[in-house]
Motif scaffolding. Sequence first.
Motif, mmCIF file in Angstrom:
data_model
loop_
_atom_site.group_PDB
_atom_site.id
_atom_site.type_symbol
_atom_site.label_atom_id
_atom_site.label_comp_id
_atom_site.label_asym_id
_atom_site.label_seq_id
_atom_site.Cartn_x
_atom_site.Cartn_y
_atom_site.Cartn_z
ATOM 1 N N GLU A 220 41.158 40.729 16.357
ATOM 2 C CA GLU A 220 39.920 39.968 16.532
ATOM 3 C C GLU A 220 39.866 39.358 17.927
ATOM 4 O OE1 GLU A 220 38.652 37.098 13.763
ATOM 5 O OE2 GLU A 220 38.690 38.449 12.039
ATOM 6 N N ILE A 221 38.679 39.400 18.521
ATOM 7 C CA ILE A 221 38.512 38.791 19.837
ATOM 8 C C ILE A 221 38.168 37.314 19.684
ATOM 9 C CG2 ILE A 221 37.757 40.940 20.924
ATOM 10 C CD1 ILE A 221 34.903 39.752 20.932
ATOM 11 N N ARG A 222 38.467 36.567 20.714
ATOM 12 C CA ARG A 222 37.975 35.196 20.835
ATOM 13 C C ARG A 222 37.212 35.126 22.157
ATOM 14 N NH1 ARG A 222 43.218 34.798 22.889
ATOM 15 N NH2 ARG A 222 43.456 33.416 24.702
ATOM 16 N N ILE A 223 36.314 34.186 22.258
ATOM 17 C CA ILE A 223 35.487 34.053 23.459
ATOM 18 C C ILE A 223 35.683 32.661 24.034
ATOM 19 C CG2 ILE A 223 33.129 34.076 24.366
ATOM 20 C CD1 ILE A 223 32.431 36.130 22.235
ATOM 21 N N GLU A 224 36.038 32.591 25.307
ATOM 22 C CA GLU A 224 36.301 31.326 25.978
ATOM 23 C C GLU A 224 35.432 31.196 27.224
ATOM 24 O OE1 GLU A 224 40.342 30.744 27.041
ATOM 25 O OE2 GLU A 224 41.104 30.766 24.985
ATOM 26 N N PRO A 225 34.947 29.978 27.513
ATOM 27 C CA PRO A 225 34.270 29.760 28.794
ATOM 28 C C PRO A 225 35.297 29.723 29.927
ATOM 29 C CG PRO A 225 34.444 27.687 27.604
ATOM 30 C CD PRO A 225 34.966 28.761 26.678
ATOM 31 N N ALA A 226 34.902 30.179 31.101
ATOM 32 C CA ALA A 226 35.832 30.235 32.224
ATOM 33 C C ALA A 226 35.077 30.153 33.537
ATOM 34 C CB ALA A 226 36.665 31.515 32.177
ATOM 35 N N ILE A 227 35.789 29.708 34.570
ATOM 36 C CA ILE A 227 35.265 29.674 35.935
ATOM 37 C C ILE A 227 35.700 30.946 36.647
ATOM 38 C CG2 ILE A 227 35.396 28.516 38.179
ATOM 39 C CD1 ILE A 227 36.033 25.930 36.671
ATOM 40 N N GLU A 228 34.766 31.631 37.281
ATOM 41 C CA GLU A 228 35.124 32.773 38.116
ATOM 42 C C GLU A 228 35.731 32.260 39.415
ATOM 43 O OE1 GLU A 228 33.003 36.229 40.802
ATOM 44 O OE2 GLU A 228 31.862 35.368 39.137
ATOM 45 N N ILE A 229 36.979 32.631 39.682
ATOM 46 C CA ILE A 229 37.664 32.141 40.881
ATOM 47 C C ILE A 229 37.939 33.252 41.893
ATOM 48 C CG2 ILE A 229 38.687 30.061 39.899
ATOM 49 C CD1 ILE A 229 41.153 31.662 39.181
ATOM 50 N N GLY A 230 37.692 34.492 41.518
ATOM 51 C CA GLY A 230 37.881 35.605 42.441
ATOM 52 C C GLY A 230 37.341 36.886 41.841
ATOM 53 N N ASN A 231 37.090 37.867 42.681
ATOM 54 C CA ASN A 231 36.639 39.171 42.189
ATOM 55 C C ASN A 231 37.063 40.259 43.155
ATOM 56 O OD1 ASN A 231 34.556 39.020 44.291
ATOM 57 N ND2 ASN A 231 33.516 37.632 42.893
ATOM 58 N N ILE A 232 37.255 41.456 42.606
ATOM 59 C CA ILE A 232 37.633 42.610 43.419
ATOM 60 C C ILE A 232 36.757 43.788 43.000
ATOM 61 C CG2 ILE A 232 39.974 41.828 43.917
ATOM 62 C CD1 ILE A 232 41.028 43.477 41.648
ATOM 63 N N PHE A 233 36.296 44.557 43.987
ATOM 64 C CA PHE A 233 35.333 45.622 43.751
ATOM 65 C C PHE A 233 35.792 46.924 44.413
ATOM 66 C CE2 PHE A 233 32.862 41.702 43.827
ATOM 67 C CZ PHE A 233 32.056 41.812 42.700
ATOM 68 N N LYS A 234 35.638 48.024 43.691
ATOM 69 C CA LYS A 234 35.751 49.344 44.288
ATOM 70 C C LYS A 234 34.345 49.770 44.712
ATOM 71 C CE LYS A 234 39.767 51.066 41.716
ATOM 72 N NZ LYS A 234 40.285 52.137 40.826
ATOM 73 N N LEU A 235 34.071 49.666 46.000
ATOM 74 C CA LEU A 235 32.731 49.966 46.488
ATOM 75 C C LEU A 235 32.520 51.445 46.754
ATOM 76 C CD1 LEU A 235 32.267 47.013 49.003
ATOM 77 C CD2 LEU A 235 31.502 47.149 46.635
ATOM 78 N N GLY A 236 33.593 52.190 46.912
ATOM 79 C CA GLY A 236 33.446 53.610 47.223
ATOM 80 C C GLY A 236 32.729 53.812 48.551
ATOM 81 N N THR A 237 31.677 54.623 48.544
ATOM 82 C CA THR A 237 30.909 54.893 49.768
ATOM 83 C C THR A 237 29.546 54.196 49.750
ATOM 84 O OG1 THR A 237 30.002 56.935 48.829
ATOM 85 C CG2 THR A 237 32.058 57.113 50.065
ATOM 86 N N ARG A 238 29.426 53.180 48.882
ATOM 87 C CA ARG A 238 28.147 52.475 48.710
ATOM 88 C C ARG A 238 27.598 51.969 50.047
ATOM 89 N NH1 ARG A 238 24.428 49.922 49.549
ATOM 90 N NH2 ARG A 238 23.371 48.289 48.351
ATOM 91 N N TYR A 239 28.437 51.463 50.928
ATOM 92 C CA TYR A 239 27.971 50.915 52.207
ATOM 93 C C TYR A 239 28.252 51.852 53.377
ATOM 94 C CZ TYR A 239 27.363 46.669 49.542
ATOM 95 O OH TYR A 239 26.943 45.768 48.590
ATOM 96 N N SER A 240 29.315 52.624 53.288
ATOM 97 C CA SER A 240 29.681 53.463 54.427
ATOM 98 C C SER A 240 28.643 54.553 54.688
ATOM 99 C CB SER A 240 31.055 54.097 54.195
ATOM 100 O OG SER A 240 31.089 54.841 52.987
ATOM 101 N N VAL A 241 28.047 55.118 53.644
ATOM 102 C CA VAL A 241 27.052 56.180 53.852
ATOM 103 C C VAL A 241 25.793 55.650 54.533
ATOM 104 C CG1 VAL A 241 25.508 57.793 52.678
ATOM 105 C CG2 VAL A 241 27.934 57.714 52.052
ATOM 106 N N PRO A 242 25.118 54.596 54.002
ATOM 107 C CA PRO A 242 23.903 54.139 54.688
ATOM 108 C C PRO A 242 24.167 53.515 56.052
ATOM 109 C CG PRO A 242 24.444 52.657 52.866
ATOM 110 C CD PRO A 242 25.332 53.853 52.728
ATOM 111 N N LEU A 243 25.378 53.016 56.287
ATOM 112 C CA LEU A 243 25.667 52.364 57.560
ATOM 113 C C LEU A 243 26.450 53.257 58.517
ATOM 114 C CD1 LEU A 243 26.502 48.805 56.187
ATOM 115 C CD2 LEU A 243 24.419 49.536 57.369
#
Length: 562
Positions: free
Chosen positions: A391-414
């Motif tokens: 069974e899952i439980r759900i807790e409130p939390a503060i986002e303190i960091g994030n990491i993204f795999k952007l791939g070619t999302r920005y490199s192609v248009p730029l």
Amino acid sequence: MTRLSHYLLPTEKQPPADAEALSHKLLVRAGMIRQVGAGLWSWLPAGWRVHQKAVQIIREEIDAIGGQEMLMPVLNPAEIWQRSGRYDAIGGELFRLKDRRGADMVLAMTHEEIVTTHIAQVVRSYRDLPQILYHFQIKERDEPRPRAGVLRTREFIMKDSYTFDRDAAGLDVGYEKHRVAYDKIFDRCGLEWYRVDSDVGMMGGTGAHEYMAPCPAGENDVALAPGYAANVEVATATAKPVQLPPALDAPAEEATPGLTTVAQVAEALGVPAGALIKAYPVIVGEDELRLVLVRGDHRVNDVKLANALGASFRPAQASEFAERIGPAGYIGPVGTDVPILLDSALDGDSYISGANKADAHLRGVKPGRDFAFTEADVRSVEVGDTVDGHEIRIEPAIEIGNIFKLGTRYSVPLGASYLDESGTAQPVWMGSYGIGPARIAAAAVEQFADEKGISWPRALSPFDVHLVGLGKPDTEEFALAERLYDELRAAGLDVVYDDRTLGPGAKFADAELLGVPLRLTIGRRTLEAGEIETQVRRGRETGSIGLEGAAQAAADLWATLP
């Protein structure tokens, strides 16, 4: 030297009237932050020390994985953001302005566009890759509802780092380096945290994780089970079973006069809410009407739905669906001529749905037999759902960091590309990684404060030791406090010394509010007993150390604290 008689630490007895989050209340009361305007905060000296402690931990761990620190401007030409497509894609949160020449500019809320432009200018060959670049810089975001002190602001400092690689495999390596570094950062900061699956959101790309610090003031909900953690925006789980009514050969109409809510219909027909189909009409893009279906005890998840639709959407108004489907409160999938998206938890064969006419519902509705659909997971998980049987439980939390795999999302248009070993042009693969030092500080307050004030983890505390002198000038105890102050600093401890001419009650109250891990008190009783009183802030445990060798004893005690 840090003596409170000459230090800007404007403590307050009462929190701001509009403060709800504990960190908001205590950071203001402890004299660490002050508000300038909605979502705009100044860090006062003690608070800035905490912020910079977090910055230094982050810097050390990013340097350790090969990060190269730089600095990019907050003010950006709009043209670069237009080329990436985010100038128009991002709504009102992006600050837009014009300079004196009338050129369009933006205040950066993140720096993918700028750093990718630099890479496009300087990277030519596969030999130039990989690269890890990062900076600490102010970000501007026109939040519609700034709140919770430094947790949701319009201006903040963020560490954003970026990896640039030859291919997806290289991106995986850079991403893993940051995952390990981030784990170390939050461990060193002394926080309780989770790394959870998350949505890529406006960043785009192919994958993302968020780092969450659980606390009641958190604005995000995290779904947790043994071996599983995800933001509820993307969490998926097996729905809690529901008892359905007997199956029918065909839908049968049931009179339900005036019953328009799930709760009303379920009660009248004697079935659980999960036996109903909840119909959610939406407008996709400009004017395409679609019908989204979830179980009656479930809720549509907007992030999942947008991802499933592959487009933006909004709830349809009654006037937009009444003619094609039916009256509000009585709509359902049977007989409709609009595309239907069925949540994957609707996997039974006998549901109750609206009959698409007033005062009537249908029993025995079976997806597939009675209406055609496409299927996707578009619901929010609920307590009681399971992952691998847990069974899952759900807790409130503060986002303190994030990491993204952007791939070619920005490199192609730029235009960020390189020549591979065969001389063929290839797009650069990119990752993006953010941490908010202010959120780390606020999360620490939220997690460890008590009814007396803040209790900083040792790594983030503005000072190592809080020395409280109770003697008046020209007394022996005053001279002892002065001598110990020098000895503690010589032992390598960062000391705040309360040498003010205040009573013990006021000094102790400020010390507990400020939250330094170790307090030492010198007064008349100290001299009489030949000992110095100690208080460990976490748990407010009192004790004593001898006068002889007190500085080293204090340093040894401090080193054992969390």
